[in-house]
Write an enzyme that holds these catalytic residues in place. Sequence first.
Site: not given
Ligand code: COA
Length: 312
Positions: A108, A232, A262
């Site tokens: 990215c 980004h 993204n």
């Molecule tokens: N809908 C509902 N629940 C979801 C979900 C979705 N689309 N995706 C994940 N969950 C759940 C998980 O399974 C987890 O459940 P559990 O507690 O029963 O295991 C719960 O939501 C919380 O997950 P968590 O990972 O703590 O959430 P978060 O606040 O960290 O948000 C992301 C998840 C992926 C949105 C966040 O971590 C994120 O944006 N990370 C960076 C990702 C990114 O930008 N990557 C590209 C970089 S270039």
Amino acid sequence: MGSAITGWGEALPERVVTNDDFAARLDTSDEWIVARTGIRERRMGGTTSELAIEAGRAALKSAGVDGSEVDLLVLATTTPDQTIPATSAVVHDALGCKGGAFDLNAACAGFVYALVTADSLLRAGHRRALVIGSETLSKVTDQDDRSTAVLFGDGAAAIVLESGMPDELIVAYDLGVDGAATPLLYANHGGYIHMEGREVFRRAVRCELDSITNVLTKAGIGPQDVALFVPHQANVRIIEAVNERVGLTMEQTAIVLDRTGNTSAASIPLALAEAADAGRVAEGDLVLLSGFGAGMTWASAIIRWGQEGLAR
Ligand code: COA
């Protein structure tokens, strides 16, 4: 001799996939996705070369330049259409470009890597570069995995970079990678994206903060001197967290992720093209670009917008 961005363009597939489309078949909801990411919909479809060609053509048109006047093509992508040859070869042929072409994979952060690379090659003697970010991430995302499927989309955007300016385009830049973080975010050949979301989030904020601080210091400017910040487009919460720590405002910031998700190497040029079309940048403005992604890879650049004094 410096260079200038003289044209820009974008390409988005027609098919819109909304959060409700995911909620209809996965255990997720529009509320969850918007609250955690800021994403409302994304586009899906096409191939990386098709999108790159369309965006490249639009950028050439906006610059008033023919493909045959381009002597360098750099295509930033993590999702090439095939292993061999580089996708840029197909794009180069379709647009009738001259000179060399190559793909560049810095995840990215790819577009900023490509911009710095192209600008350096212009200083080495090339005349005109087409720099494209193009991705079809929907193909490497498991559409049944709610934790990644909702995040990624397809799209492309391009800029034309021309030498002939009295001043340098890039005021300061910073490129970096920490390959020890590979297990946090990767896709093997033929496989889907695997991501440790929470840890990627934490590191993304930290490495973008460090990288932006680095370029602001190198340029000898503060956040208030930035006319436009083009981050980004992964997650609006990452952008807000970085802004708060750096001292940038959301008013200074270009956002498209609510409509694109993204799009990796395409995300920064998509946001830049939209902001430029909206007249958010003026001659002489300082624009901050900053990306991070798999690797972990990061890249930031402060560029001076405008083409006054360009010798064509
Ligand atoms: N809908 C509902 N629940 C979801 C979900 C979705 N689309 N995706 C994940 N969950 C759940 C998980 O399974 C987890 O459940 P559990 O507690 O029963 O295991 C719960 O939501 C919380 O997950 P968590 O990972 O703590 O959430 P978060 O606040 O960290 O948000 C992301 C998840 C992926 C949105 C966040 O971590 C994120 O944006 N990370 C960076 C990702 C990114 O930008 N990557 C590209 C970089 S270039």
